[in-house]
Structure formats: structure tokens, C-alpha cells
Design a protein around this motif. Sequence first.
Motif, PDB file in Angstrom:
ATOM      1  N   VAL A  12       0.843  -1.197   0.000  1.00 52.26           N
ATOM      2  CA  VAL A  12       0.000   0.000   0.000  1.00 52.26           C
ATOM      3  C   VAL A  12       0.879   1.247   0.000  1.00 52.26           C
ATOM      4  O   VAL A  12       2.092   1.176   0.165  1.00 52.26           O
ATOM      5  CB  VAL A  12      -0.931   0.022   1.236  1.00 52.26           C
ATOM      6  N   GLU A  13       0.238   2.407  -0.169  1.00 50.96           N
ATOM      7  CA  GLU A  13       0.952   3.668  -0.065  1.00 50.96           C
ATOM      8  C   GLU A  13       1.333   3.928   1.387  1.00 50.96           C
ATOM      9  O   GLU A  13       0.719   3.390   2.312  1.00 50.96           O
ATOM     10  CB  GLU A  13       0.069   4.811  -0.578  1.00 50.96           C
ATOM     11  N   GLN A  14       2.346   4.807   1.604  1.00 52.21           N
ATOM     12  CA  GLN A  14       2.838   5.033   2.962  1.00 52.21           C
ATOM     13  C   GLN A  14       1.757   5.522   3.909  1.00 52.21           C
ATOM     14  O   GLN A  14       1.744   5.153   5.081  1.00 52.21           O
ATOM     15  CB  GLN A  14       4.004   6.032   2.948  1.00 52.21           C
ATOM     16  N   ARG A  15       0.828   6.340   3.420  1.00 55.21           N
ATOM     17  CA  ARG A  15      -0.204   6.874   4.307  1.00 55.21           C
ATOM     18  C   ARG A  15      -1.146   5.793   4.832  1.00 55.21           C
ATOM     19  O   ARG A  15      -1.907   6.037   5.778  1.00 55.21           O
ATOM     20  CB  ARG A  15      -1.018   7.950   3.582  1.00 55.21           C
ATOM     21  N   SER A  16      -1.092   4.595   4.246  1.00 53.41           N
ATOM     22  CA  SER A  16      -1.950   3.491   4.698  1.00 53.41           C
ATOM     23  C   SER A  16      -1.151   2.373   5.352  1.00 53.41           C
ATOM     24  O   SER A  16      -1.682   1.287   5.595  1.00 53.41           O
ATOM     25  CB  SER A  16      -2.750   2.928   3.512  1.00 53.41           C
ATOM     26  N   HIS A  17       0.144   2.613   5.667  1.00 55.18           N
ATOM     27  CA  HIS A  17       0.975   1.570   6.271  1.00 55.18           C
ATOM     28  C   HIS A  17       0.373   1.043   7.567  1.00 55.18           C
ATOM     29  O   HIS A  17       0.370  -0.166   7.822  1.00 55.18           O
ATOM     30  CB  HIS A  17       2.380   2.120   6.554  1.00 55.18           C
ATOM     31  N   GLY A  18      -0.095   1.961   8.420  1.00 54.43           N
ATOM     32  CA  GLY A  18      -0.627   1.541   9.714  1.00 54.43           C
ATOM     33  C   GLY A  18      -1.779   0.569   9.571  1.00 54.43           C
ATOM     34  O   GLY A  18      -1.834  -0.463  10.245  1.00 54.43           O
ATOM     35  N   GLN A  19      -2.715   0.884   8.678  1.00 50.74           N
ATOM     36  CA  GLN A  19      -3.862   0.006   8.475  1.00 50.74           C
ATOM     37  C   GLN A  19      -3.439  -1.346   7.907  1.00 50.74           C
ATOM     38  O   GLN A  19      -3.913  -2.395   8.362  1.00 50.74           O
ATOM     39  CB  GLN A  19      -4.856   0.674   7.530  1.00 50.74           C
ATOM     40  N   ALA A  20      -2.569  -1.330   6.898  1.00 51.95           N
ATOM     41  CA  ALA A  20      -2.159  -2.579   6.259  1.00 51.95           C
ATOM     42  C   ALA A  20      -1.452  -3.504   7.241  1.00 51.95           C
ATOM     43  O   ALA A  20      -1.763  -4.701   7.335  1.00 51.95           O
ATOM     44  CB  ALA A  20      -1.252  -2.277   5.069  1.00 51.95           C
ATOM     45  N   VAL A  21      -0.490  -2.960   7.978  1.00 56.42           N
ATOM     46  CA  VAL A  21       0.246  -3.787   8.940  1.00 56.42           C
ATOM     47  C   VAL A  21      -0.669  -4.240  10.067  1.00 56.42           C
ATOM     48  O   VAL A  21      -0.554  -5.362  10.563  1.00 56.42           O
ATOM     49  CB  VAL A  21       1.474  -3.024   9.480  1.00 56.42           C
ATOM     50  N   SER A  22      -1.616  -3.389  10.481  1.00 54.89           N
ATOM     51  CA  SER A  22      -2.505  -3.781  11.578  1.00 54.89           C
ATOM     52  C   SER A  22      -3.419  -4.926  11.171  1.00 54.89           C
ATOM     53  O   SER A  22      -3.674  -5.835  11.969  1.00 54.89           O
ATOM     54  CB  SER A  22      -3.339  -2.581  12.047  1.00 54.89           C
ATOM     55  N   PHE A  23      -3.930  -4.908   9.941  1.00 54.41           N
ATOM     56  CA  PHE A  23      -4.778  -6.020   9.492  1.00 54.41           C
ATOM     57  C   PHE A  23      -3.983  -7.321   9.444  1.00 54.41           C
ATOM     58  O   PHE A  23      -4.490  -8.391   9.784  1.00 54.41           O
ATOM     59  CB  PHE A  23      -5.380  -5.709   8.122  1.00 54.41           C
ATOM     60  N   MET A  24      -2.742  -7.241   8.982  1.00 54.62           N
ATOM     61  CA  MET A  24      -1.893  -8.428   8.985  1.00 54.62           C
ATOM     62  C   MET A  24      -1.602  -8.868  10.413  1.00 54.62           C
ATOM     63  O   MET A  24      -1.781 -10.031  10.781  1.00 54.62           O
ATOM     64  CB  MET A  24      -0.583  -8.133   8.249  1.00 54.62           C
ATOM     65  N   TYR A  25      -1.186  -7.913  11.248  1.00 57.46           N
ATOM     66  CA  TYR A  25      -0.661  -8.251  12.569  1.00 57.46           C
ATOM     67  C   TYR A  25      -1.727  -8.755  13.534  1.00 57.46           C
ATOM     68  O   TYR A  25      -1.411  -9.534  14.440  1.00 57.46           O
ATOM     69  CB  TYR A  25       0.026  -7.022  13.166  1.00 57.46           C
ATOM     70  N   CYS A  26      -2.985  -8.369  13.356  1.00 53.63           N
ATOM     71  CA  CYS A  26      -4.011  -8.841  14.284  1.00 53.63           C
ATOM     72  C   CYS A  26      -4.183 -10.352  14.194  1.00 53.63           C
ATOM     73  O   CYS A  26      -4.791 -10.964  15.079  1.00 53.63           O
ATOM     74  CB  CYS A  26      -5.333  -8.120  14.057  1.00 53.63           C
ATOM     75  N   GLY A  27      -3.617 -10.969  13.156  1.00 59.60           N
ATOM     76  CA  GLY A  27      -3.627 -12.430  13.092  1.00 59.60           C
ATOM     77  C   GLY A  27      -2.849 -13.069  14.232  1.00 59.60           C
ATOM     78  O   GLY A  27      -3.187 -14.182  14.662  1.00 59.60           O
ATOM     79  N   LEU A  28      -1.798 -12.390  14.731  1.00 58.30           N
ATOM     80  CA  LEU A  28      -0.993 -12.978  15.805  1.00 58.30           C
ATOM     81  C   LEU A  28      -1.800 -13.205  17.078  1.00 58.30           C
ATOM     82  O   LEU A  28      -1.842 -14.326  17.590  1.00 58.30           O
ATOM     83  CB  LEU A  28       0.249 -12.121  16.083  1.00 58.30           C
ATOM     84  N   PRO A  29      -2.451 -12.172  17.653  1.00 58.58           N
ATOM     85  CA  PRO A  29      -3.235 -12.443  18.858  1.00 58.58           C
ATOM     86  C   PRO A  29      -4.414 -13.367  18.618  1.00 58.58           C
ATOM     87  O   PRO A  29      -4.786 -14.148  19.507  1.00 58.58           O
ATOM     88  CB  PRO A  29      -3.681 -11.053  19.322  1.00 58.58           C
ATOM     89  N   LEU A  30      -5.017 -13.299  17.430  1.00 63.31           N
ATOM     90  CA  LEU A  30      -6.109 -14.231  17.139  1.00 63.31           C
ATOM     91  C   LEU A  30      -5.585 -15.665  17.084  1.00 63.31           C
ATOM     92  O   LEU A  30      -6.272 -16.604  17.510  1.00 63.31           O
ATOM     93  CB  LEU A  30      -6.787 -13.854  15.819  1.00 63.31           C
ATOM     94  N   GLY A  31      -4.368 -15.848  16.575  1.00 60.97           N
ATOM     95  CA  GLY A  31      -3.747 -17.170  16.612  1.00 60.97           C
ATOM     96  C   GLY A  31      -3.501 -17.636  18.028  1.00 60.97           C
ATOM     97  O   GLY A  31      -3.659 -18.828  18.346  1.00 60.97           O
ATOM     98  N   GLY A  32      -3.110 -16.699  18.910  1.00 60.63           N
ATOM     99  CA  GLY A  32      -2.933 -17.047  20.314  1.00 60.63           C
ATOM    100  C   GLY A  32      -4.243 -17.494  20.945  1.00 60.63           C
ATOM    101  O   GLY A  32      -4.282 -18.462  21.726  1.00 60.63           O
ATOM    102  N   ALA A  33      -5.339 -16.795  20.617  1.00 61.86           N
ATOM    103  CA  ALA A  33      -6.653 -17.198  21.134  1.00 61.86           C
ATOM    104  C   ALA A  33      -7.043 -18.574  20.613  1.00 61.86           C
ATOM    105  O   ALA A  33      -7.612 -19.400  21.341  1.00 61.86           O
ATOM    106  CB  ALA A  33      -7.702 -16.157  20.737  1.00 61.86           C
ATOM    107  N   LEU A  34      -6.732 -18.849  19.342  1.00 61.11           N
ATOM    108  CA  LEU A  34      -7.007 -20.162  18.766  1.00 61.11           C
ATOM    109  C   LEU A  34      -6.233 -21.249  19.495  1.00 61.11           C
ATOM    110  O   LEU A  34      -6.759 -22.349  19.748  1.00 61.11           O
ATOM    111  CB  LEU A  34      -6.650 -20.153  17.283  1.00 61.11           C
ATOM    112  N   ALA A  35      -4.990 -20.948  19.873  1.00 61.57           N
ATOM    113  CA  ALA A  35      -4.184 -21.920  20.619  1.00 61.57           C
ATOM    114  C   ALA A  35      -4.829 -22.257  21.956  1.00 61.57           C
ATOM    115  O   ALA A  35      -4.826 -23.414  22.396  1.00 61.57           O
ATOM    116  CB  ALA A  35      -2.772 -21.371  20.826  1.00 61.57           C
ATOM    117  N   VAL A  36      -5.392 -21.251  22.622  1.00 62.25           N
ATOM    118  CA  VAL A  36      -6.082 -21.489  23.901  1.00 62.25           C
ATOM    119  C   VAL A  36      -7.277 -22.411  23.695  1.00 62.25           C
ATOM    120  O   VAL A  36      -7.491 -23.362  24.459  1.00 62.25           O
ATOM    121  CB  VAL A  36      -6.553 -20.149  24.513  1.00 62.25           C
ATOM    122  N   LEU A  37      -8.070 -22.143  22.669  1.00 59.46           N
ATOM    123  CA  LEU A  37      -9.257 -22.966  22.415  1.00 59.46           C
ATOM    124  C   LEU A  37      -8.878 -24.410  22.106  1.00 59.46           C
ATOM    125  O   LEU A  37      -9.543 -25.343  22.563  1.00 59.46           O
ATOM    126  CB  LEU A  37     -10.058 -22.367  21.255  1.00 59.46           C
TER     127      LEU A  37
END
Length: 402
Positions: free
Chosen positions: A130-155
Motif C-alpha cells: 500500500v501507499e505510505q499513508r496506509s501503512h498503519g492500516q495494512a500492517v494492523s490487518f496483517m498483525y491482528c492475526g498474531l493475537p487471534l492465533g494465540g486465542a485459537l491456541a487457547v481454544l
Amino acid sequence: MSTTKTCVRSPVPTIALCFIVALFEGLDVQSAGIAGPAIAAHFGLSSSMMGAVFSASIIGLLPGALAGGWLADRLGRKRVLIVAVMIFGVFSAATAMVWSFESLLIMRFLTGVGLGAAMPNLIALASEAVEQRSHGQAVSFMYCGLPLGGALAVLISNAGLEGSWKAVFYVGGLGPLLIVPLLCLWLPESSAYRAQKGRDHSAPTRRLRVLFQQAAARPTLLLWVSYFFTLMVLYILQNWLPSLMMSQGLVRSEVGTVQVALNLGGAIGSLLMGLLMDRWRIMALIVSMYLGTVAALAGLGFSSQFYSMVVAAFAAGFFSIGSQLVLYALAPRFYPTSIRGTGVGSALAVGRLGSICGPLVAGQMLATGSGAAMVLMAATPGIVVAAAAMLLLVAGQHRNQR
């Protein structure tokens, strides 16, 4: 008048596939911490030995991040990510087959190498899609997979499966291997990497030296300090929270709920922080998230009721994982494409040193009789240092833009 048509590639496939990889990375990163009490009981391990188990995969993250970042700038983000996913998939599954404390350490270390190599490529691919002005959104959508994966591990761990501590490693291993064909077929290589491909064939040592030349030196050092202390706190939470909560008198199902709250808070915090990065004053965001981390850790350490622990865990995930997201989204902005993988990888590698220190120190504190509150509040000075470094980093960026 002639017109030039440009073909703009949609960032959706890249971010979606990176999200899936991050989901399994989050599952694998937190699997040892979530399965920790069961592993300790199965092999008869002490608190200090479990600290070594937690740190084994984190130690592997350090060379993995360095190598993965450098190779990304030489061979491409896509190729290196695919190999990294295969590595952590194979050795995560192998963790379920260990037969001794020593073999457990080896498998966790090798899993960490793959996990470490994957992350700088995930960050580079998401930010460069994405363009630089949208870096935060792009990385955040990718990165939220990490904590969701942690929640999946708990389940998975709480599903009541026979040998459930092994099930979380089997899922964390086979899942990544199954998505490798999808990455080969549908993950596009970064257009920014393709544009500069072949221009720089410098050795790894020279690339690292470039990080300390001219304008890059100050951001590099401040990023390293921020990464070190932020990841130190986060990995104390991810690895020791189940054991700390059980020492507070919670049963396994209640501990699982606290862990899910931590990870859901992290997923929501990641998305919100990413949106705010592109819309709000970044310095106000930094102050808010680190103050929130201190308050949440205090609440988690001094809570005596189950529901208050759940609320505090949600807040701790929201602020601590959200602050890591901000670091991940900021780092690519300070490096040109030719050394972006190396720059992000080096910051991640230094952060892994903090990740190693955190669980080891927490394990030693518990072994000497420290309680949950003392362990969690011992991280406060590090949070202050990380916040100060980030504020100096952003202030310097603002001065350069004037």
C-alpha cells in the motif's frame, strides 16, 4: 493528448495471505506458554527449566529475524517467507513428538528460527502493498492475526482432546504446511522489491553498517531500544501468564478465559492502533498506549477476582500488543526499499533479546518466591524506556520533515 494506463495491483491478496501466516505464527509463538503447565507436569520440569523452554524458541527468533530480513532484500520477500513458513511448520509439529527436556529445547529453537524469519517479510510485504499513508492500516490487518492465533491456541488446548498439549503443536505445524501451496500460487512479490531487484548485492555486514550511517543511525538505535523493552514485556505476558494466573488460584478453564481475553484485546488493539496511526497524532497515541500498558499490568498483578483479571488481561493485550503493532508499522518508514528487510529484521532481532530476557527473568523471580504482582510490575521501568525512545524517534522524524 496521450494517456498512460497504470495497472494497480490490489493489496487484498497480499494482506489476506499475510494475515493467515500471522495467525499460525501467533498460534506457534504462544503455544509453549499456553501448554506450559501441562508440559511441565508431563516432563517434571521446574520453573527455571520452563523459563529455558520459553526462551528456546525466542533465542531462535533472533538469528531467524536477522537472516530473514537480509535474505528478503537479496532473494525477495515471497521466497523467504515461504521457506520460513515451512521451517516453523515442520518443527512445531515435531514439538509434539519430543521425548526429553533436551529434545524439547531443540525443537522450540528451530521453530523459533522459522518464526523469526517470517515476521520481517510479513511486515515488508504488508507495508509495501500500500501507499505510505496506509501503512498503519495494512500492517494492523496483517498483525491482528498474531493475537487471534494465540486465542485459537487457547481454544485448542482447552478442547479436552487426549494429549491436548500436543494437539496445539500439531495444529500449529500442519496448518502452516497446508497454506504453503496458497502462498506459492497467489502471494504476489512486493512491487517495491521487484523495482529495485538486482541493484544492491552487498554483504550482510555492509548492509548492517548502512543502518548506522548518516540519517539512519539515530532511528536504528531508538527502534532497537523500543523493540527490546516492548517485546520483553509482551513475552512475559505471553509465556508466563497461564502459570501466574494458576498461582493466583484460577483453574485451567478460567486461565484459558484470561488468555483468550488477552489475545482478543490484542487483536482489537492492533486494528484500532493501526487506524489511529494514519489519522491521529502519533505522539499522543504512544503516550496513551504505554500508560495503558502500565495500568493494565498493575490491574492484572493485583487483581484477586476472576472477572477483574479478565478485564485487566483484555486491557493488557489491547495496549501491549497494540504498542508492538505501532512499532512494526513505524519501522519500515525509516528505511529505503533496498535495506528495508535488513532494517526491520535487525530491529526484530534486538527485540528478541528482550523477549529472551523477559521470560528468563520472570522464571528466576518465580523460582525465588516472587508473586505475580511483583513479576508484572518489574516490567514498568522497561515500559518507560520504550516509550521515551519512541517519542524521541517520532520527534526526530517530525523535525526532518519540516
